[in-house]
Design an enzyme around this catalytic site. Sequence first.
Site, PDB file in Angstrom:
ATOM      1  N   HIS A   1      -4.225   3.080  -2.291  1.00 31.18           N
ATOM      2  CA  HIS A   1      -2.688   2.840  -3.053  1.00 31.18           C
ATOM      3  C   HIS A   1      -2.519   2.044  -3.922  1.00 31.18           C
ATOM      4  CE1 HIS A   1       1.014   5.210  -3.832  1.00 31.18           C
ATOM      5  NE2 HIS A   1       1.815   4.395  -3.703  1.00 31.18           N
TER       6      HIS A   1
ATOM      7  N   ASP B   1      -6.641   6.762  -1.746  1.00 32.48           N
ATOM      8  CA  ASP B   1      -4.919   6.998  -1.763  1.00 32.48           C
ATOM      9  C   ASP B   1      -4.564   8.418  -0.307  1.00 32.48           C
ATOM     10  OD1 ASP B   1      -2.266   6.863  -1.812  1.00 32.48           O
ATOM     11  OD2 ASP B   1      -2.567   6.924  -4.122  1.00 32.48           O
TER      12      ASP B   1
ATOM     13  N   SER C   1       3.312   4.399  -8.139  1.00 29.85           N
ATOM     14  CA  SER C   1       4.058   5.345  -6.678  1.00 29.85           C
ATOM     15  C   SER C   1       5.973   5.845  -6.670  1.00 29.85           C
ATOM     16  CB  SER C   1       4.226   3.877  -5.947  1.00 29.85           C
ATOM     17  OG  SER C   1       4.283   4.581  -4.145  1.00 29.85           O
TER      18      SER C   1
END
Length: 324
Positions: free
Chosen positions: A297, A265, A161
């Site tokens: 995610h 995601d 991320s």
Amino acid sequence: MDPSQELDQEVPEYLRIYKDGRVERLKGNERVPPSNDHHATGVSSKDVLINPETGLSARIYLPPLSGNHRSPLLVYFHGGGFCIESAFSPLYHNYINSLVTESGAVAVSVDYRLAPEHPVPTSHHDCWEAFQWVVSQTGPGAEPWIADHVDLGRVVVAGDSAGGNLAYHVAMRAGGASAALGSGRALEDPVNLQGVILVHPFFWSSARLGCETSEVVALIQAFWKAACPANIGDDDPILNPLAVGSPPLSGLGCRSVLVAIAGEDGMRDRDWWFYEALTGSGWKGEAEVDEVEGEEHVFHLFNPEKEKARLLLKLFASFINRAG
């Protein structure tokens, strides 16, 4: 209303910033100490202070050792929108411990300073400083877990991320490109950065892609506003690697890249966008992509025992050993 109770900004479910400057993090606050996991995995860990003036620190993980074998080195940057989480949280401690077990690599998990108290690009400068520190640990006075057990010709950086964004910028700086972040300080000696793992990386732009719903857009923009109040919008070169002012992707300073994507995601299409841009940029390295269908995610961090998470862990470990 009392300013200490009046909200200035909010990232719903994650972060509140009050008008008096107080920051309330709703997730990612727990911390665990380093450990000696001799019975389960044989991995040991310890914390090191890299810069006493800023508090920049890291947790080092040492796998079981055999003879004079030197291990590849993994430098890891945690996620959390630049605003939450830590290298010392149970989420990351447990995952990096497992990754070290699977790969046999020595890992350095960087605890960079968080926004909004330390706005972006503080996190990027911290991660570059930590990377420089790690690859300079040779000779007298060096950190022994690195100096004695690591092959500094086999270095991989990784992050998930926001950590994927950080890993990307470290790799660009390692290749000599740093236009998005200012000049900074170059490496005194070139480092042989073999690979980069970008796990569901946090990139963005003003152009909307297929799966980017209004909810996804609102969440990304709320995190980015909290992390970087001085940003120039969705096309800030820190956030958008293809923006005007970004260094060309062909300058990425590593030999191989793995982009990991989750099929459910909200940034799935964005991660494909980056992979396709990289492979079409003229970059001379090898790029590979892996999409895990039906997962959201950073699913592998929250559900590490799932079969798909286990397979992803093995993929990362294989890449570390192939690239390193």
